[in-house]
Design a protein around this motif. Structure first.
Motif, PDB file in Angstrom:
ATOM      1  N   VAL A 564     -40.109 -23.733  36.374  1.00  0.00           N
ATOM      2  CA  VAL A 564     -40.707 -22.705  37.220  1.00  0.00           C
ATOM      3  C   VAL A 564     -39.839 -22.627  38.468  1.00  0.00           C
ATOM      4  O   VAL A 564     -39.894 -23.494  39.338  1.00  0.00           O
ATOM      5  N   SER A 565     -38.990 -21.621  38.535  1.00  0.00           N
ATOM      6  CA  SER A 565     -37.981 -21.562  39.584  1.00  0.00           C
ATOM      7  C   SER A 565     -38.614 -21.323  40.945  1.00  0.00           C
ATOM      8  O   SER A 565     -39.553 -20.534  41.099  1.00  0.00           O
ATOM      9  N   LEU A 566     -38.092 -22.032  41.965  1.00  0.00           N
ATOM     10  CA  LEU A 566     -38.475 -21.834  43.361  1.00  0.00           C
ATOM     11  C   LEU A 566     -37.291 -21.219  44.097  1.00  0.00           C
ATOM     12  O   LEU A 566     -36.125 -21.466  43.754  1.00  0.00           O
ATOM     13  N   SER A 567     -37.570 -20.449  45.157  1.00  0.00           N
ATOM     14  CA  SER A 567     -36.490 -19.707  45.795  1.00  0.00           C
ATOM     15  C   SER A 567     -36.741 -19.548  47.289  1.00  0.00           C
ATOM     16  O   SER A 567     -37.824 -19.829  47.801  1.00  0.00           O
ATOM     17  N   ALA A 568     -35.687 -19.104  47.981  1.00  0.00           N
ATOM     18  CA  ALA A 568     -35.745 -18.756  49.405  1.00  0.00           C
ATOM     19  C   ALA A 568     -34.755 -17.604  49.629  1.00  0.00           C
ATOM     20  O   ALA A 568     -33.841 -17.390  48.828  1.00  0.00           O
ATOM     21  N   THR A 569     -34.944 -16.870  50.725  1.00  0.00           N
ATOM     22  CA  THR A 569     -34.076 -15.725  51.004  1.00  0.00           C
ATOM     23  C   THR A 569     -33.460 -15.856  52.384  1.00  0.00           C
ATOM     24  O   THR A 569     -34.006 -16.529  53.277  1.00  0.00           O
ATOM     25  N   ALA A 570     -32.333 -15.229  52.542  1.00  0.00           N
ATOM     26  CA  ALA A 570     -31.643 -15.195  53.837  1.00  0.00           C
ATOM     27  C   ALA A 570     -31.015 -13.804  54.011  1.00  0.00           C
ATOM     28  O   ALA A 570     -30.655 -13.138  53.040  1.00  0.00           O
ATOM     29  N   THR A 571     -30.872 -13.389  55.259  1.00  0.00           N
ATOM     30  CA  THR A 571     -30.283 -12.084  55.578  1.00  0.00           C
ATOM     31  C   THR A 571     -28.995 -12.297  56.363  1.00  0.00           C
ATOM     32  O   THR A 571     -28.963 -13.077  57.327  1.00  0.00           O
ATOM     33  N   VAL A 572     -27.943 -11.641  55.942  1.00  0.00           N
ATOM     34  CA  VAL A 572     -26.652 -11.718  56.624  1.00  0.00           C
ATOM     35  C   VAL A 572     -26.280 -10.300  57.086  1.00  0.00           C
ATOM     36  O   VAL A 572     -26.260  -9.366  56.272  1.00  0.00           O
ATOM     37  N   LEU A 573     -26.023 -10.169  58.396  1.00  0.00           N
ATOM     38  CA  LEU A 573     -25.559  -8.900  58.970  1.00  0.00           C
ATOM     39  C   LEU A 573     -24.042  -8.980  59.133  1.00  0.00           C
ATOM     40  O   LEU A 573     -23.526  -9.880  59.798  1.00  0.00           O
ATOM     41  N   VAL A 574     -23.336  -8.074  58.495  1.00  0.00           N
ATOM     42  CA  VAL A 574     -21.870  -8.028  58.587  1.00  0.00           C
ATOM     43  C   VAL A 574     -21.488  -6.830  59.465  1.00  0.00           C
ATOM     44  O   VAL A 574     -21.844  -5.687  59.145  1.00  0.00           O
ATOM     45  N   ARG A 575     -20.784  -7.136  60.550  1.00  0.00           N
ATOM     46  CA  ARG A 575     -20.333  -6.080  61.480  1.00  0.00           C
ATOM     47  C   ARG A 575     -18.818  -5.942  61.395  1.00  0.00           C
ATOM     48  O   ARG A 575     -18.090  -6.942  61.442  1.00  0.00           O
ATOM     49  N   LEU A 576     -18.396  -4.703  61.320  1.00  0.00           N
ATOM     50  CA  LEU A 576     -16.968  -4.412  61.273  1.00  0.00           C
ATOM     51  C   LEU A 576     -16.498  -4.117  62.690  1.00  0.00           C
ATOM     52  O   LEU A 576     -17.039  -3.244  63.387  1.00  0.00           O
ATOM     53  N   VAL A 577     -15.497  -4.878  63.184  1.00  0.00           N
ATOM     54  CA  VAL A 577     -14.991  -4.723  64.556  1.00  0.00           C
ATOM     55  C   VAL A 577     -13.481  -4.574  64.508  1.00  0.00           C
ATOM     56  O   VAL A 577     -12.836  -4.776  63.462  1.00  0.00           O
ATOM     57  N   ALA A 578     -12.956  -4.250  65.687  1.00  0.00           N
ATOM     58  CA  ALA A 578     -11.486  -4.181  65.811  1.00  0.00           C
ATOM     59  C   ALA A 578     -10.907  -5.559  65.596  1.00  0.00           C
ATOM     60  O   ALA A 578     -11.555  -6.564  65.850  1.00  0.00           O
ATOM     61  N   PRO A 579      -9.682  -5.661  65.126  1.00  0.00           N
ATOM     62  CA  PRO A 579      -9.101  -6.969  64.815  1.00  0.00           C
ATOM     63  C   PRO A 579      -9.109  -7.926  66.001  1.00  0.00           C
ATOM     64  O   PRO A 579      -9.405  -9.105  65.835  1.00  0.00           O
ATOM     65  N   LYS A 580      -8.815  -7.486  67.227  1.00  0.00           N
ATOM     66  CA  LYS A 580      -8.780  -8.404  68.372  1.00  0.00           C
ATOM     67  C   LYS A 580     -10.157  -8.976  68.644  1.00  0.00           C
ATOM     68  O   LYS A 580     -10.324 -10.152  68.932  1.00  0.00           O
ATOM     69  N   GLU A 581     -11.191  -8.133  68.595  1.00  0.00           N
ATOM     70  CA  GLU A 581     -12.552  -8.618  68.828  1.00  0.00           C
ATOM     71  C   GLU A 581     -12.953  -9.627  67.767  1.00  0.00           C
ATOM     72  O   GLU A 581     -13.656 -10.613  68.038  1.00  0.00           O
ATOM     73  N   ALA A 582     -12.537  -9.415  66.549  1.00  0.00           N
ATOM     74  CA  ALA A 582     -12.882 -10.345  65.467  1.00  0.00           C
ATOM     75  C   ALA A 582     -12.276 -11.708  65.684  1.00  0.00           C
ATOM     76  O   ALA A 582     -12.906 -12.741  65.475  1.00  0.00           O
ATOM     77  N   PHE A 583     -10.981 -11.720  66.160  1.00  0.00           N
ATOM     78  CA  PHE A 583     -10.356 -13.026  66.409  1.00  0.00           C
ATOM     79  C   PHE A 583     -11.058 -13.762  67.533  1.00  0.00           C
ATOM     80  O   PHE A 583     -11.255 -14.976  67.491  1.00  0.00           O
ATOM     81  N   ALA A 584     -11.458 -13.056  68.585  1.00  0.00           N
ATOM     82  CA  ALA A 584     -12.151 -13.714  69.712  1.00  0.00           C
ATOM     83  C   ALA A 584     -13.475 -14.280  69.264  1.00  0.00           C
ATOM     84  O   ALA A 584     -13.842 -15.413  69.585  1.00  0.00           O
ATOM     85  N   ALA A 585     -14.237 -13.493  68.491  1.00  0.00           N
ATOM     86  CA  ALA A 585     -15.538 -13.976  68.010  1.00  0.00           C
ATOM     87  C   ALA A 585     -15.369 -15.161  67.073  1.00  0.00           C
ATOM     88  O   ALA A 585     -16.152 -16.099  67.089  1.00  0.00           O
ATOM     89  N   SER A 586     -14.304 -15.129  66.280  1.00  0.00           N
ATOM     90  CA  SER A 586     -14.058 -16.240  65.344  1.00  0.00           C
ATOM     91  C   SER A 586     -13.763 -17.519  66.087  1.00  0.00           C
ATOM     92  O   SER A 586     -14.221 -18.585  65.712  1.00  0.00           O
ATOM     93  N   ASP A 587     -12.991 -17.433  67.215  1.00  0.00           N
ATOM     94  CA  ASP A 587     -12.684 -18.633  67.995  1.00  0.00           C
ATOM     95  C   ASP A 587     -13.937 -19.231  68.584  1.00  0.00           C
ATOM     96  O   ASP A 587     -14.140 -20.453  68.588  1.00  0.00           O
ATOM     97  N   VAL A 588     -14.801 -18.336  69.140  1.00  0.00           N
ATOM     98  CA  VAL A 588     -16.046 -18.846  69.755  1.00  0.00           C
ATOM     99  C   VAL A 588     -16.918 -19.512  68.701  1.00  0.00           C
ATOM    100  O   VAL A 588     -17.471 -20.583  68.908  1.00  0.00           O
ATOM    101  N   LYS A 589     -17.016 -18.860  67.547  1.00  0.00           N
ATOM    102  CA  LYS A 589     -17.890 -19.382  66.488  1.00  0.00           C
ATOM    103  C   LYS A 589     -17.345 -20.704  65.954  1.00  0.00           C
ATOM    104  O   LYS A 589     -18.083 -21.639  65.696  1.00  0.00           O
TER     105      LYS A 589
END
Length: 696
Positions: A564-589
């Protein structure tokens, strides 16, 4: 014009619905009158010029049992002879039934306690239900014949004969008379006499002469009592009886005789050698040397004879130790032989039962015992049972059970287990949780009811089997307010196959119950993203265009593989940004995750070491126990390689006719244990690069 008679009869019995065409019965049907009917049906349409079609329907009538049998006497003999033999015809009967098939089959019999019976010309079996019956009574008068029994001139006869008279000679004659005419008596010995009478005497059936058939033995019988019967030739024959007493004169020819004067039919198995179990008296009706008797025990038994101070008196005593568990009873055969020429012998058998003493402890057929119990059992119900046997009898073999208490009262299995003292059924006072307790051990003591009581114990190893009772827990994404939601920012200029993020989850169960699968339930653009069902990695399917939305919502479903399978759900929001903003956010994360990883690394290492050690110990214990069993219980271990990510390394083993699977972490380079995973979920670290990704 009136319709033909047949059509009129059909209309009386049947109706047809003009709309539906359904044919119904309106009158009383009788199979005995007509067993079928032909119904002509005409169908026409409603056109301006109606068109018609004719159809003939045949209705077959089934018979029912509505007629009782009819009995007619076609011939009767009102008076028959008393000596009529069985089978004589008294009357001829005609029995008929208007029904057909099984309803027309008839079984006939004579009622009441009278000496008559029915003999049908054809034997039929009756199956009709319900059954209809008929009766016919008539009287038969019997005529009197042969109602006088033969009579002897005397009711009792006496005469003498010596023991050594030769066989074949006549010793006496009897005679009987019958008042009926033409019936001559026939003589015979009664069939209720002793067998020896028939061996010694015979009777001439026509003359009534008693002849000596065998040899006589005065010591065996000094007197013979014969019952002679005379029967006439009537049907049935009538019989008269008389008694004949024959006294025998003695001649010396007797074997010894053994008399048991005292006997202990039950002897304790703890009896010492020399214990008396029986007293015997030996006699011989002869005299002199022919009356001298020698006794001995036949066969290899632990008993012997001891002579008494009185002549011809012997005692039977034990000559060795007894063991009821090996031989529960003995048949002692004693032979007595006189000293005559030729010697005569006689035999005597004594049946001796060996009574039990408590000299055997209860025995468990296997030690230790292994039981496998699925977690979440119902508290108070029986989970398994133990059984011991005792080779003794009765109360010495009446076994009671109890659980041996450990030194620590709180940790003792007796605090959460209960055993039925009479049958060894063990019930759990609580429900077990595999994630807390995987195995435990206790000892059961079996004691008999003898005096003094003997006991033995057995070690019981219990292994808890996992159930799918834990739902998956999602570690990422997880926002500050506790909801399973995360935000990922990626540059618009990424190529197809770019790793967006990875959903991390664990399950407290093991094996297939802890095997997690990921699926993409909802997504704003199906052509943009894909989800690996085994690793939880979200990747791009193609490059982004200027027309693609700047934000995309992905609903992820994580479920295990339990029955009897048990489950859970999650939501992921993907935002498309300019390449420079993406690198900055990646460093912080990356910096934030590095700090978080540093805080839990120490705890992860401790968890990994503890779980791995526990898993290895469990495997070693199982291997040791299986190796100690017989060939029938040899365990076979098969390694099975599964996926990385949230899959596990499993080991299958067999115990008897059952198969089990233990699942633990399958380590790979760079893998880490998720906290709380109970050693069954592996999550590989998420490594991202700016221009390329490494598949883990």
């Amino acid at each position: 014009q009136e319709p033909p008679l047949g059509i009129s009869k059909v209309r009386e019995l049947f109706d047809v619905d003009p709309t539906t065409g359904e044919i119904t019965v309106r009158g009383q049907l009788d199979y005995e009158l007509d067993d079928s009917y032909e119904i002509d049906i005409q169908a026409s349409d409603s056109g301006a010029y109606p068109l018609r079609t004719d159809k003939s329907v045949t209705v077959i009538i089934k018979d029912m049992n509505d007629n009782a049998p009819v009995i007619d006497i076609t011939s009767l003999s009102n008076k028959i002879s008393e000596d009529s033999r069985p089978g004589t015809t008294v009357a001829l009967l005609s029995i008929t039934d208007l029904d057909s098939g099984v309803n027309g089959k008839v079984i006939s019999f004579v009622k009441g306690a009278v000496p008559f019976t029915l003999t049908p010309s054809i034997q039929d079996n009756m199956y009709a239900v319900p059954v209809l019956t008929s009766e016919k009574t008539f009287r038969v008068v019997l005529s009197d014949v042969n109602d006088n029994s033969p009579e002897f001139s005397r009711r009792l006869y006496h005469f003498y004969v010596t023991e050594n008279n030769p066989a074949g000679g006549s010793v006496f004659s009897v005679r009987a008379f019958d008042r009926d005419e033409g019936d001559n008596a026939q003589y015979s010995l009664s069939k209720t006499l002793a067998r020896k009478v028939y061996e010694v005497f015979e009777l001439d059936s026509l003359s009534g002469q008693i002849k000596l058939k065998g040899t006589l033995d005065f010591e065996e019988s000094e007197i013979y009592k014969l019952e002679v019967q005379a029967s006439d030739k009537g049907q049935p024959p009538l019989t008269g009886r008389c008694r004949v007493i024959i006294k025998i004169k003695d001649v010396n020819d007797n074997p010894p005789e053994i008399e048991v004067t005292s006997l202990s039919s039950k002897v304790s198995e703890e009896s010492k050698p020399g214990t008396v179990i029986s007293l015997l008296s030996v006699t011989d009706k002869d005299s002199g040397i022919n009356a001298k008797v020698i006794l001995h025990v036949i066969g290899d038994v632990p008993f012997e004879l001891k002579p008494s101070y009185k002549e011809n008196i012997y005692s039977v005593v034990t000559k060795g130790f007894l063991d009821r568990e090996q031989v529960p009873q003995y048949e002692i055969t004693i032979k007595a032989t006189d000293c005559g020429k030729p010697p005569l012998s006689t035999y005597k058998s004594l049946n001796i039962q060996i009574s039990d003493v408590n000299d055997n402890s209860p025995h468990f057929s296997q030690n230790p015992l292994q039981f496998y119990l699925v977690e979440n059992n119902v508290a108070g119900s029986t989970i398994f049972s133990v059984r011991a046997t005792d080779n003794d009898l009765n109360e010495n073999a009446a076994i009671t059970y109890h659980i041996m208490r450990a030194m620590s009262g709180n940790d003792s299995p007796s605090s959460f287990l209960n055993i039925n003292p009479d049958n060894g059924q063990i019930s759990a006072l609580k429900s077990f949780d595999f994630e807390r307790v995987k195995t435990f051990q206790f000892h059961v003591v079996a004691s008999d009811s003898g005096s003094p009581s003997l006991s033995s114990n057995v070690t019981v190893n219990v292994f808890i089997l996992d159930q799918n009772d834990n739902a998956p827990v999602i570690l990422y994404p997880l926002s500050s307010n506790g909801s399973a939601e995360g935000v990922e920012e990626i540059p618009r200029n990424v190529n197809a196959g770019h790793l967006v993020t990875k959903v991390r989850a664990y399950d407290a169960d093991i094996g297939y119950n802890g095997w997690l699968l990921f699926s993409l339930q909802e997504v704003t653009a199906h052509s943009l993203f894909t989800l690996d069902r085994y690793t939880g990695q979200i990747r791009t399917l193609r490059s982004f265009t200027e027309t693609d939305e700047a934000e995309h919502k992905l609903l992820i479903l994580v479920k295990d593989n339990g029955n009897v399978s048990l489950s859970a759900t999650a939501t992921v929001l993907v935002r498309l940004v300019a390449p420079k903003e993406a690198f900055a956010a990646s460093d912080v994360k990356s910096s934030s995750r590095a700090d978080e990883d540093n805080n839990v690394t120490f705890y992860l290492m401790i968890t990994l070491a503890s779980v791995s050690a526990l898993f290895l110990i469990s495997i070693i214990v199982l291997i040791a126990m299986q190796c100690s069993k017989s060939t029938d219980y040899t365990s076979k271990y098969l390694q099975e390689t599964n996926y990385d990510g949230t899959l596990c390394h499993s080991i299958q083993y067999r115990s008897g006719d059952k198969r089990y699977m233990l699942v633990g972490p399958r380590m790979s380079i760079g893998s880490t244990i998720v906290p709380g995973s109970q050693a069954n979920t592996l999550v590989l670290p998420d490594r991202r690069r700016t221009s390329e990704e490494v598949r883990t």
